[in-house]
Motif scaffolding. Structure first.
Motif, short mmCIF file in Angstrom:
data_model
loop_
_atom_site.label_atom_id
_atom_site.label_comp_id
_atom_site.label_asym_id
_atom_site.label_seq_id
_atom_site.Cartn_x
_atom_site.Cartn_y
_atom_site.Cartn_z
N VAL A 106 0.72 -1.14 -0.17
CA VAL A 106 -0.16 -0.13 0.04
C VAL A 106 0.98 1.06 0.04
CG1 VAL A 106 -1.49 1.35 1.63
CG2 VAL A 106 -2.07 -1.09 1.17
N HIS A 107 0.67 2.27 -0.93
CA HIS A 107 1.52 3.36 -1.32
C HIS A 107 0.64 4.34 -1.86
CE1 HIS A 107 2.01 1.26 -4.98
NE2 HIS A 107 2.29 2.68 -5.42
N SER A 108 1.18 5.43 -1.81
CA SER A 108 0.55 6.43 -2.60
C SER A 108 1.50 7.68 -3.26
CB SER A 108 -0.61 7.47 -1.59
OG SER A 108 0.43 8.16 -0.62
N HIS A 109 1.16 8.43 -4.16
CA HIS A 109 1.86 9.51 -4.83
C HIS A 109 1.03 10.82 -4.84
CE1 HIS A 109 4.01 6.02 -6.80
NE2 HIS A 109 2.66 5.63 -7.20
N ARG A 110 1.85 11.73 -5.35
CA ARG A 110 1.13 12.97 -5.47
C ARG A 110 0.63 13.20 -6.78
NH1 ARG A 110 6.52 15.23 -3.45
NH2 ARG A 110 7.88 15.22 -5.61
N THR A 111 0.59 12.12 -7.50
CA THR A 111 -0.01 12.02 -8.75
C THR A 111 -1.11 10.93 -9.24
OG1 THR A 111 1.77 10.72 -9.65
CG2 THR A 111 2.05 13.07 -9.68
N SER A 112 -1.73 10.98 -10.18
CA SER A 112 -2.63 10.02 -10.61
C SER A 112 -1.51 9.05 -11.29
CB SER A 112 -3.46 10.24 -11.92
OG SER A 112 -4.43 11.43 -11.31
N GLU A 113 -1.87 7.59 -11.62
CA GLU A 113 -1.18 6.61 -11.83
C GLU A 113 -1.94 5.83 -13.00
OE1 GLU A 113 1.03 2.53 -10.20
OE2 GLU A 113 1.21 4.38 -9.13
N ILE A 114 -1.58 5.15 -13.91
CA ILE A 114 -2.12 4.13 -15.03
C ILE A 114 -1.34 2.77 -15.22
CG2 ILE A 114 -1.68 5.06 -17.06
CD1 ILE A 114 -4.27 4.38 -17.93
N ILE A 115 -1.74 1.75 -14.97
CA ILE A 115 -0.97 0.63 -15.12
C ILE A 115 -1.55 -0.19 -16.24
CG2 ILE A 115 -2.39 -0.75 -13.34
CD1 ILE A 115 0.12 -2.20 -12.28
N VAL A 116 -0.19 -0.92 -16.96
CA VAL A 116 -0.86 -1.96 -17.78
C VAL A 116 0.00 -3.16 -17.59
CG1 VAL A 116 1.03 -1.07 -19.52
CG2 VAL A 116 -0.90 -2.51 -20.21
N VAL A 117 -0.46 -4.32 -17.43
CA VAL A 117 0.04 -5.62 -17.11
C VAL A 117 0.73 -6.16 -18.48
CG1 VAL A 117 -0.07 -7.92 -16.14
CG2 VAL A 117 -1.48 -5.93 -15.28
N ALA A 128 6.37 14.55 -13.10
CA ALA A 128 7.95 14.10 -13.72
C ALA A 128 8.79 13.54 -12.29
CB ALA A 128 8.70 15.45 -14.33
N ASN A 129 8.16 14.07 -11.32
CA ASN A 129 8.75 13.64 -10.14
C ASN A 129 7.49 13.27 -8.93
OD1 ASN A 129 10.46 12.69 -7.77
ND2 ASN A 129 10.75 14.79 -7.33
N PRO A 130 6.77 12.11 -9.26
CA PRO A 130 5.51 11.71 -8.52
C PRO A 130 5.91 11.53 -7.03
CG PRO A 130 6.08 9.95 -9.87
CD PRO A 130 7.29 10.79 -10.23
N ALA A 131 7.03 11.19 -6.60
CA ALA A 131 7.50 10.56 -5.17
C ALA A 131 6.41 9.54 -4.88
CB ALA A 131 7.12 11.82 -4.16
N VAL A 132 6.76 8.71 -3.92
CA VAL A 132 6.06 7.55 -3.71
C VAL A 132 6.32 7.33 -2.05
CG1 VAL A 132 8.09 6.06 -3.88
CG2 VAL A 132 5.78 4.92 -3.90
N GLN A 133 5.20 7.07 -1.33
CA GLN A 133 5.19 6.85 0.21
C GLN A 133 4.52 5.47 0.33
OE1 GLN A 133 3.19 9.58 2.79
NE2 GLN A 133 4.74 9.17 4.54
N LEU A 134 5.47 4.23 0.83
CA LEU A 134 5.07 3.25 0.80
C LEU A 134 4.73 2.96 2.50
CD1 LEU A 134 8.09 1.38 -0.59
CD2 LEU A 134 5.67 1.30 -1.42
N THR A 135 3.53 2.58 3.02
CA THR A 135 2.88 2.85 3.92
C THR A 135 3.77 2.03 5.22
OG1 THR A 135 0.56 3.34 3.10
CG2 THR A 135 0.79 2.57 5.26
N PRO A 136 3.95 0.62 4.88
CA PRO A 136 4.53 -0.20 6.02
C PRO A 136 6.23 0.52 6.43
CG PRO A 136 3.45 -1.71 4.32
CD PRO A 136 3.51 -0.21 3.75
N PRO A 137 6.91 0.83 5.51
CA PRO A 137 8.29 1.41 5.70
C PRO A 137 7.98 2.84 6.11
CG PRO A 137 8.50 0.46 3.55
CD PRO A 137 6.84 0.62 3.85
N SER A 138 6.92 3.67 6.05
CA SER A 138 6.54 4.92 6.54
C SER A 138 6.49 4.61 8.27
CB SER A 138 5.62 5.67 6.17
OG SER A 138 5.92 6.01 4.65
N LEU A 139 5.85 3.52 8.52
CA LEU A 139 5.48 3.37 9.95
C LEU A 139 6.40 2.48 10.63
CD1 LEU A 139 1.78 2.04 9.29
CD2 LEU A 139 2.61 4.25 10.43
N PHE A 140 7.31 1.71 9.95
CA PHE A 140 8.04 0.89 10.62
C PHE A 140 9.80 0.89 10.35
CE2 PHE A 140 3.88 -1.17 10.33
CZ PHE A 140 3.53 -0.94 11.48
N ALA A 141 9.98 1.56 9.05
CA ALA A 141 11.44 1.49 8.84
C ALA A 141 12.00 2.86 9.20
CB ALA A 141 11.58 1.31 7.25
#
Length: 209
Positions: free
Chosen positions: A102-113, A167-180
Motif C-alpha cells: 500500500v502506497h500513494s503518490h502526489r499524482t494519478s497513475e495508470i498501470i498495464v500488465v 515528472a517527480n511523482p514521489a512515493v510513500q510506502l505505508t509499511p516502511p513509513s510506519l516501521f522503517a
C-alpha cells in the motif's frame, strides 16, 4: 471606460489560461539548483538524441527485497528529459507472491500488465476498496493520492508498467513509513492499534529494531 476595462479583463483571462510555451523542451541539468518547477535546463547546444532516451527498463530484474518486487523508476531524477513534461514511468517486477505494498503518490497513475496475473486496487477516502484480477493487456487507473497496491497472484513472475502524470511523482510506502523510519514503537503502536510486540516484529523486518 467600461468597455476598456472589460477588454483588459478578457485579455487577462486569456493570458492566465494560456498553455503556450517559449521553448520546445528543458532537459534537466541536475548540477543546477532545483526549484518547484523542476531543474534548470541543460545547455541545448550540447544535447544529443541520447538525452531523450531511457534504457533502464531493459533486461531481467533482480528480485531480492522483503516485498519480493523490483521497481525500476524513470522519473526526472533518472531521466532528466522528463523535466517539465509532467509525466514519468516505472517498471514493476513481481516474484511469485510478490507485492507492491500500500502506497500513494502526489499524482494519478495508470498501470498495464505485460506478463503474469496480478490483483491491483485502490482505496478511496470512504474506505471503499476497488480491486480486480488483471491479466496481460489489462489497464487500471489509480486516482491521484489514493492508497493503492498490486499483488502477484499467478504462478510465475509478473511484470507491469505504470505511467504517472508528474515528472517527480514521489512515493510513500505505508509499511516502511510506519516501521522503517524513526517513529518510536510506542507511537506506532498507538496510531495503528497494533501491539508493541507486533510493531517490534515489523521494525525488525525493516532492520530498525
Amino acid at each position: 471606460m467600461k468597455n476598456l476595462t472589460f477588454s483588459f479583463f478578457i485579455l487577462f483571462l486569456l493570458g492566465s489560461h494560456s498553455n503556450a510555451i517559449e521553448i520546445d523542451y528543458c532537459v534537466g541539468d541536475p548540477s543546477l539548483p532545483r526549484g518547484p518547477q523542476g531543474y534548470g535546463c541543460k545547455d541545448s547546444s550540447t544535447l544529443t538524441v541520447d538525452d531523450f532516451i531511457f534504457t533502464g527498463f531493459r533486461g531481467k530484474k533482480s528480485i531480492t527485497n522483503i516485498f519480493q518486487n523490483n521497481i525500476t523508476t524513470a522519473t526526472v531524477i533518472e531521466y532528466p528529459a522528463l523535466n517539465g513534461q509532467g509525466i514519468s514511468m516505472a517498471r514493476l517486477d513481481f516474484g511469485v507472491g510478490g507485492v507492491i505494498p500500500v502506497h500513494s503518490h502526489r499524482t494519478s497513475e495508470i498501470i498495464v500488465v505485460v506478463k503474469g496475473t496480478i490483483i491491483a486496487g485502490f482505496i478511496d477516502t470512504n474506505n471503499t476498496a476497488y480491486y480486480k484480477t488483471l491479466e496481460v493487456g489489462d489497464v487500471m487507473i489509480f486516482p491521484q493520492s489514493m492508497l493503492h497496491f498490486q499483488v502477484n497472484v499467478g504462478r510465475t513472475v509478473a511484470t507491469a508498467y505504470v505511467s504517472l502524470n508528474g515528472a517527480n511523482p514521489a512515493v510513500q510506502l505505508t509499511p516502511p513509513s510506519l516501521f522503517a523510519g524513526n517513529l518510536p514503537a510506542e507511537l506506532a503502536s498507538q496510531i495503528t492499534l497494533l501491539s508493541r510486540k507486533e510493531v517490534m516484529r515489523m521494525k525488525r523486518l525493516f532492520g530498525t529494531a
